[in-house]
Design a protein around this motif. Structure first.
Motif, PDB file in Angstrom:
ATOM      1  N   ILE A 133       0.859  -1.197   0.000  1.00 34.28           N
ATOM      2  CA  ILE A 133       0.000   0.000   0.000  1.00 34.28           C
ATOM      3  C   ILE A 133       0.888   1.238   0.000  1.00 34.28           C
ATOM      4  O   ILE A 133       1.838   1.343   0.785  1.00 34.28           O
ATOM      5  CB  ILE A 133      -0.915   0.013   1.242  1.00 34.28           C
ATOM      6  CG1 ILE A 133      -1.754  -1.268   1.298  1.00 34.28           C
ATOM      7  CG2 ILE A 133      -1.812   1.249   1.225  1.00 34.28           C
ATOM      8  CD1 ILE A 133      -2.639  -1.387   2.530  1.00 34.28           C
ATOM      9  N   GLN A 134       0.550   2.184  -0.866  1.00 33.76           N
ATOM     10  CA  GLN A 134       1.411   3.356  -1.088  1.00 33.76           C
ATOM     11  C   GLN A 134       1.033   4.529  -0.180  1.00 33.76           C
ATOM     12  O   GLN A 134      -0.156   4.762   0.082  1.00 33.76           O
ATOM     13  CB  GLN A 134       1.291   3.782  -2.564  1.00 33.76           C
ATOM     14  CG  GLN A 134       2.293   4.838  -2.976  1.00 33.76           C
ATOM     15  CD  GLN A 134       2.434   4.883  -4.481  1.00 33.76           C
ATOM     16  OE1 GLN A 134       2.242   3.865  -5.159  1.00 33.76           O
ATOM     17  NE2 GLN A 134       2.760   6.046  -5.023  1.00 33.76           N
ATOM     18  N   VAL A 135       2.050   5.261   0.251  1.00 29.63           N
ATOM     19  CA  VAL A 135       1.791   6.500   0.980  1.00 29.63           C
ATOM     20  C   VAL A 135       1.225   7.522  -0.002  1.00 29.63           C
ATOM     21  O   VAL A 135       1.456   7.424  -1.209  1.00 29.63           O
ATOM     22  CB  VAL A 135       3.082   7.057   1.622  1.00 29.63           C
ATOM     23  CG1 VAL A 135       3.639   6.101   2.667  1.00 29.63           C
ATOM     24  CG2 VAL A 135       4.139   7.360   0.562  1.00 29.63           C
TER      25      VAL A 135
ATOM     26  N   ILE B 291       5.042  -1.009   2.804  1.00 31.49           N
ATOM     27  CA  ILE B 291       4.703   0.394   2.530  1.00 31.49           C
ATOM     28  C   ILE B 291       5.402   0.847   1.259  1.00 31.49           C
ATOM     29  O   ILE B 291       6.630   0.785   1.151  1.00 31.49           O
ATOM     30  CB  ILE B 291       5.136   1.304   3.702  1.00 31.49           C
ATOM     31  CG1 ILE B 291       4.483   0.835   5.012  1.00 31.49           C
ATOM     32  CG2 ILE B 291       4.822   2.762   3.395  1.00 31.49           C
ATOM     33  CD1 ILE B 291       2.984   0.971   5.061  1.00 31.49           C
ATOM     34  N   LYS B 292       4.603   1.278   0.288  1.00 35.52           N
ATOM     35  CA  LYS B 292       5.177   1.741  -0.982  1.00 35.52           C
ATOM     36  C   LYS B 292       5.554   3.207  -0.872  1.00 35.52           C
ATOM     37  O   LYS B 292       4.718   4.055  -0.543  1.00 35.52           O
ATOM     38  CB  LYS B 292       4.175   1.540  -2.110  1.00 35.52           C
ATOM     39  CG  LYS B 292       3.997   0.079  -2.485  1.00 35.52           C
ATOM     40  CD  LYS B 292       2.897  -0.114  -3.494  1.00 35.52           C
ATOM     41  CE  LYS B 292       3.231   0.491  -4.818  1.00 35.52           C
ATOM     42  NZ  LYS B 292       2.124   0.314  -5.785  1.00 35.52           N
ATOM     43  N   VAL B 293       6.802   3.466  -1.169  1.00 34.81           N
ATOM     44  CA  VAL B 293       7.322   4.833  -1.087  1.00 34.81           C
ATOM     45  C   VAL B 293       7.951   5.180  -2.439  1.00 34.81           C
ATOM     46  O   VAL B 293       8.818   4.426  -2.921  1.00 34.81           O
ATOM     47  CB  VAL B 293       8.400   4.936   0.022  1.00 34.81           C
ATOM     48  CG1 VAL B 293       8.928   6.356   0.116  1.00 34.81           C
ATOM     49  CG2 VAL B 293       7.845   4.468   1.362  1.00 34.81           C
TER      50      VAL B 293
ATOM     51  N   ILE C  64      11.639  -3.625  -4.886  1.00 38.44           N
ATOM     52  CA  ILE C  64      11.723  -2.455  -5.765  1.00 38.44           C
ATOM     53  C   ILE C  64      10.731  -2.685  -6.895  1.00 38.44           C
ATOM     54  O   ILE C  64      10.584  -3.808  -7.383  1.00 38.44           O
ATOM     55  CB  ILE C  64      13.148  -2.223  -6.322  1.00 38.44           C
ATOM     56  CG1 ILE C  64      13.706  -3.490  -6.982  1.00 38.44           C
ATOM     57  CG2 ILE C  64      14.088  -1.726  -5.231  1.00 38.44           C
ATOM     58  CD1 ILE C  64      15.030  -3.250  -7.708  1.00 38.44           C
ATOM     59  N   ALA C  65      10.017  -1.630  -7.268  1.00 32.51           N
ATOM     60  CA  ALA C  65       8.962  -1.756  -8.281  1.00 32.51           C
ATOM     61  C   ALA C  65       9.305  -0.937  -9.524  1.00 32.51           C
ATOM     62  O   ALA C  65       8.938   0.238  -9.630  1.00 32.51           O
ATOM     63  CB  ALA C  65       7.618  -1.329  -7.701  1.00 32.51           C
ATOM     64  N   PRO C  66      10.036  -1.563 -10.472  1.00 33.28           N
ATOM     65  CA  PRO C  66      10.297  -0.872 -11.738  1.00 33.28           C
ATOM     66  C   PRO C  66       9.036  -0.844 -12.599  1.00 33.28           C
ATOM     67  O   PRO C  66       8.308  -1.835 -12.668  1.00 33.28           O
ATOM     68  CB  PRO C  66      11.406  -1.710 -12.381  1.00 33.28           C
ATOM     69  CG  PRO C  66      11.352  -3.041 -11.729  1.00 33.28           C
ATOM     70  CD  PRO C  66      10.694  -2.877 -10.395  1.00 33.28           C
TER      71      PRO C  66
HETATM   72  O1  LIG Z   1       1.785   2.465 -15.464  1.00 36.10           O
HETATM   73  P1  LIG Z   1       0.604   2.010 -14.673  1.00 36.10           P
HETATM   74  O2  LIG Z   1      -0.221   1.034 -15.433  1.00 36.10           O
HETATM   75  O3  LIG Z   1      -0.178   3.156 -14.132  1.00 36.10           O
HETATM   76  O4  LIG Z   1       1.148   1.188 -13.431  1.00 36.10           O
HETATM   77  C1  LIG Z   1       1.854   1.768 -12.386  1.00 36.10           C
HETATM   78  C2  LIG Z   1       2.260   0.693 -11.399  1.00 36.10           C
HETATM   79  O5  LIG Z   1       2.840   1.154 -10.273  1.00 36.10           O
HETATM   80  C3  LIG Z   1       2.463   0.461  -9.108  1.00 36.10           C
HETATM   81  O6  LIG Z   1       1.952   1.430  -8.248  1.00 36.10           O
HETATM   82  C4  LIG Z   1       3.659  -0.237  -8.538  1.00 36.10           C
HETATM   83  O7  LIG Z   1       3.352  -1.206  -7.593  1.00 36.10           O
HETATM   84  C5  LIG Z   1       1.429  -0.532  -9.494  1.00 36.10           C
HETATM   85  O8  LIG Z   1       0.406  -0.559  -8.573  1.00 36.10           O
HETATM   86  C6  LIG Z   1       1.144  -0.173 -10.943  1.00 36.10           C
HETATM   87  O9  LIG Z   1       1.264  -1.339 -11.689  1.00 36.10           O
END
Ligand SMILES: O=P(O)(O)OC[C@H]1O[C@](O)(CO)[C@@H](O)[C@@H]1O
Length: 226
Positions: free
Chosen positions: A59-61, A86-88, A130-132
């Motif tokens: 879940i993101q801040v 926690i997504k930052v 990490i979320a690329p």
């Molecule tokens: O480019 P989009 O489709 O908006 O996706 C942004 C991505 O970033 C995130 O916030 C990373 O977890 C996802 O929830 C989502 O897949």
């Protein structure tokens, strides 16, 4: 390899989790906006209650200053669960927040990653995930596959515990390429998965098998009717 759902829509979460090997949920403020003016904490608690042991919930801040992001993080942890990741956003300020949250022992997903340097700094700061942003990188002319491969190499070289949770997918080639490049997990909009599985050639093959069976043994298709 893990697949997560990028949604907070409860009927979708129930439906897709019952069909597919789903091991967690991600969201961001834009995904929450798509649900309308929800009772935020209630809906997040309900989703938390649907998870299986070992699943992760990211879940993101929503704040942008250090103080706001820390406040959001603590509120999420207190009101939803202390194992929430926690997504930052991986900004200059966000990295300060990531370091602080890690000192407090809180799980962190460093998000909004478009560049190698952002990801490498988040790994060094001890982010759990990490979320690329795969599609957004490609749209910006960045080689998303190369970025993920380089994160994977850095994690192996440093023997880091950080996991790559690739996000922002608009087609399944992006998804499979991210996994081949070293992503540990991918998070996907539910419809993307279903549309990728139920493709016309697969449906045709299944229908041909049924027709061939019925041509010999008739309708019913139960072994005990043979
Ligand atoms: O480019 P989009 O489709 O908006 O996706 C942004 C991505 O970033 C995130 O916030 C990373 O977890 C996802 O929830 C989502 O897949």
């Amino acid at each position: 390899m893990r697949f997560l759902l990028d949604t907070i829509n409860i009927p979708d979460i129930k439906r897709y989790s019952s069909h597919l090997p789903i091991s967690g949920i991600t969201c961001n403020p834009s995904i929450i906006k798509a649900e309308g003016h929800i009772d935020f904490y209630k809906q997040m608690q309900d989703i938390y209650g649907l998870l299986n042991p070992g699943d992760t919930f990211h879940i993101q801040v929503s704040g942008t200053t250090k103080e706001q992001m820390l406040w959001d993080a603590h509120a999420i942890i207190q009101r939803i669960g202390n194992d929430i990741s926690i997504k930052v956003p991986t900004t200059f300020t966000g990295l300060q927040v990531i370091k602080q949250l890690k000192e407090e022992g809180i799980n962190v997903t460093a998000t909004a990653i478009y560049t190698k340097i952002q990801g490498l700094l988040a790994i060094a700061a001890g982010a759990d995930y990490i979320a690329p942003y795969y599609n957004r990188m490609q749209s910006s002319g960045i080689d998303a596959e190369d970025v993920i491969r380089s994160f994977h190499q850095a994690i192996v070289r440093d023997d880091s515990d950080t996991k790559i949770l690739a996000a922002s997918f608009h087609n399944v080639i992006q998804v499979t390429t991210a996994l081949e490049a070293g992503a540990d997990a991918v998070t996907l909009p539910p419809a993307l998965l279903k549309n990728a599985i139920d493709i016309a050639p697969v449906e045709q093959a299944v229908s041909d098998f049924s027709a061939d069976w019925a041509a010999v043994f008739g309708a019913g298709n139960y072994i005990d009717r043979l």
